[in-house]
Design an enzyme around this catalytic site. Structure first.
Site, short mmCIF file in Angstrom:
data_model
loop_
_atom_site.label_atom_id
_atom_site.label_comp_id
_atom_site.label_asym_id
_atom_site.label_seq_id
_atom_site.Cartn_x
_atom_site.Cartn_y
_atom_site.Cartn_z
N CYS A 262 -1.94 11.73 -4.60
CA CYS A 262 -2.10 10.81 -5.67
C CYS A 262 -3.49 10.58 -6.17
O CYS A 262 -3.76 10.77 -7.51
CB CYS A 262 -1.44 9.41 -5.34
SG CYS A 262 0.14 9.71 -4.84
N ARG A 329 -1.17 17.44 1.33
CA ARG A 329 -1.73 17.91 -0.12
C ARG A 329 -3.29 17.02 -0.41
O ARG A 329 -3.33 15.94 -0.04
CB ARG A 329 -0.86 17.27 -0.91
CG ARG A 329 0.41 18.34 -0.95
CD ARG A 329 1.53 17.69 -1.90
NE ARG A 329 2.02 16.56 -1.33
CZ ARG A 329 2.88 15.65 -2.28
NH1 ARG A 329 3.46 16.23 -3.58
NH2 ARG A 329 3.44 14.68 -1.67
C1 UGA Z 1 -1.54 5.79 -3.09
C2 UGA Z 1 -1.55 4.39 -3.32
O1 UGA Z 1 -2.28 3.52 -2.56
C3 UGA Z 1 -0.07 3.65 -3.49
O2 UGA Z 1 -0.13 2.57 -4.01
C4 UGA Z 1 0.48 4.75 -4.60
O3 UGA Z 1 2.03 4.24 -5.12
C5 UGA Z 1 0.40 6.20 -4.38
O4 UGA Z 1 -1.16 6.64 -4.03
C6 UGA Z 1 0.98 7.06 -5.27
O5 UGA Z 1 0.45 7.06 -6.44
O6 UGA Z 1 2.29 7.33 -5.19
P1 UGA Z 1 -1.31 7.08 -0.82
O7 UGA Z 1 -1.58 8.27 -1.73
O8 UGA Z 1 -0.14 7.28 -0.06
O9 UGA Z 1 -0.76 6.09 -1.81
O10 UGA Z 1 -2.21 6.76 0.10
P2 UGA Z 1 -3.41 5.71 0.26
O11 UGA Z 1 -3.10 5.08 1.60
O12 UGA Z 1 -3.82 5.05 -0.83
O13 UGA Z 1 -4.69 6.74 0.69
C7 UGA Z 1 -5.29 7.52 0.01
C8 UGA Z 1 -6.71 8.30 0.65
O14 UGA Z 1 -7.44 7.24 0.65
C9 UGA Z 1 -6.39 8.63 1.94
O15 UGA Z 1 -7.05 9.95 1.97
C10 UGA Z 1 -7.10 7.67 2.62
O16 UGA Z 1 -7.48 8.17 3.98
C11 UGA Z 1 -7.97 7.35 1.89
N1 UGA Z 1 -8.76 5.81 2.07
C12 UGA Z 1 -7.83 4.87 1.79
C13 UGA Z 1 -9.83 5.67 2.66
O17 UGA Z 1 -10.65 6.53 2.78
N2 UGA Z 1 -10.34 4.53 2.87
C14 UGA Z 1 -9.58 3.20 2.68
O18 UGA Z 1 -10.06 2.19 3.11
C15 UGA Z 1 -8.31 3.49 2.20
#
Ligand code: UGA
Length: 438
Positions: A262, A329
């Site tokens: 995403c 991904r």
């Molecule tokens: C993200 C959004 O958080 C959701 O609200 C949205 O619905 C989704 O995309 C989407 O568009 O379908 P997601 O991709 O499942 O969700 O994962 P996240 O939890 O947001 O994490 C994304 C990335 O950021 C990961 O690589 C994670 O490790 C990283 N991350 C997250 C960090 O490096 N630090 C953080 O504090 C949080």
């Protein structure tokens, strides 16, 4: 209500199961026959905490069914939810809408009574107009409204997020469609804010939210770089910042850069849309570039630890793009691993859930261990690349006895630094420097 969900991926499947649990009659449609067969046989096709139990319950009660036939799914549906993928175009990086448009064209012929076609896939502003025109063209007499219902589920927390959303956004000016959606989401009345906005605003809210979160992560990563140079500790800094309610304490974990299906795709699509509209989103453009570079920097940090070793062996903990999912991904872990492979390192990886998907991308370029200690056996350095909670509880004595050199590069700040030093590890992490290395 009769609901049809097109697409059974990380969004479509949890959404379908969640709606079935709320009492609706759901049919999930997918063009992938093998997926449909697996689902029909009672097996979940992806890893998502809490989903198998809800899935089983609703399959058994007949509230959810699976089919490859649009006709079977669309006829008589009150709401058709489009949850197909919108991957980035390999060249332009814009969201590729071919699956959305193909689904719209195919479903059009089966619309009979009034139907709400709800676009849940992440799509550029104005896509609702195109979907509407396509359906109208294929079936001029159809009685329908196209609305935007963006998805905010996080992988790994999809069930929890489905039942406890921060908000539900419904993009439509049609009162008839709003009434139908009000009925669909009746369960959430009084529990969460249901926001009715225009279709354009709704489509924008999704991109603007994901881009903001990506910027927030990049911000804390840059602060981590600053802390490393100045002696502050990013975890303390993030905690102090997060206590300010205007900032909030979530998405302030510094790491190797964001990944997944995403944020990388949506930030790029947002930047493309803005460029086309003549708007310079310089902040987002900058974040995209720096986030990509960050993974290379992480690989460099790991390689620094083994620069004097011939044919170094590197253990990698975590291959998924984040904890709680088997999804690889745009995984930062895999991008880092690919960088390490390119430099000739021999790698053994471990992931609690994602090894199979990682293998589809990396093949036999690395070895896959059955547990985290097995991965570390004989390694010159251990790189922690995904934030799986089990890594926090690692037995460092055991780890030390298995490794050839006691070196850890913790790109997710998972381990206890004091304990790591006590056990004699040369330990480094993100956003913290250690004055004394024992
Ligand atoms: C993200 C959004 O958080 C959701 O609200 C949205 O619905 C989704 O995309 C989407 O568009 O379908 P997601 O991709 O499942 O969700 O994962 P996240 O939890 O947001 O994490 C994304 C990335 O950021 C990961 O690589 C994670 O490790 C990283 N991350 C997250 C960090 O490096 N630090 C953080 O504090 C949080």
């Amino acid at each position: 209500m009769k609901i049809s969900v097109i697409g059974t991926g990380y969004v479509g499947l949890p959404t379908g199961v969640g709606l079935a649990e709320l009492g609706h009659d759901v049919i999930c449609i997918d063009k992938d026959e093998s997926k449909i067969k697996t689902l029909q046989s009672g097996q979940v096709t992806l890893f998502e905490e809490g989903l198998p139990a809800l899935f089983k319950k609703n399959v058994e009660s007949g509230k959810i069914r699976f089919s490859g036939s649009f006709q079977e799914g669309i006829e008589n549906a009150d709401v058709v939810i489009l949850a197909v993928g919108t991957p980035p175009d390999p060249v332009t990086k814009e969201a590729d809408l071919k699956y959305i448009f193909a689904a719209a064209e195919e479903l059009a012929q089966y619309l009979n009574d009034y139907t709400v076609v709800a676009v849940k896939s992440t799509v550029p502003v104005g896509t609702g107009d195109k979907v509407e025109a396509l359906i109208r063209q294929k079936n001029p007499t159809a009685d329908f409204d196209v609305i935007s219902v963006p998805e905010f589920l996080r992988e790994g927390y999809a069930v929890q997020d489905f039942f406890h959303p921060d908000r539900i956004v419904i993009g439509s000016n049609s009162q008839r469609a709003q009434k139908v959606m009000h009925e669909l989401y009746r369960y959430f009345e009084g529990k969460t804010e249901i926001l009715y906005v225009s279709r354009y605003s709704s489509e924008t809210i999704k991109y603007a939210s994901n881009a903001f979160l990506a910027v927030k992560i990049h911000y804390i990563n840059e602060m981590a770089d600053f802390c490393e140079k100045t002696g502050a500790d990013i975890r303390e800094v993030a905690k102090g910042m997060g206590l300010d309610k205007r900032i909030g304490n979530r998405f302030l974990n510094a790491g190797p850069g964001y990944g997944g299906s995403c944020f990388p795709k949506d930030t790029m699509a947002m930047a493309c849309m803005a460029r086309k509209a003549g708007v310079n989103l310089s902040l987002i453009e900058n974040v995209i570039e720096k986030n990509a570079a960050r993974k290379k920097q992480m690989a460099h940090r790991i390689l620094e630890q083994v620069k004097d070793i011939q044919d170094p062996k590197i253990a990698v903990w975590g291959l998924a793009f984040k904890e709680g999912t088997d999804d690889c991904r745009e995984s930062p872990a895999l991008e880092i691993v690919q960088e390490l492979i390119a430099k000739g390192a021999k790698i053994t990886g471990y992931d609690p859930k994602a090894s199979e998907n990682a293998r589809k991308i990396l093949g036999n370029q690395i070895s896959y261990a059955a547990d985290m200690y097995e991965a570390a056996r004989g390694a010159d350095v251990l790189a922690v690349l995904t934030e799986w909670p089990e890594f926090k509880k690692a037995d460092l004595d055991k780890l030390s006895s298995l490794m050839r050199s006691q070196k850890i590069v913790d790109c997710r700040n998972m381990l206890n630094s004091n304990e790591a030093f006590e056990k004699g590890f040369d330990y480094s992490c993100i956003g913290q420097t250690f004055k004394t290395v024992s």
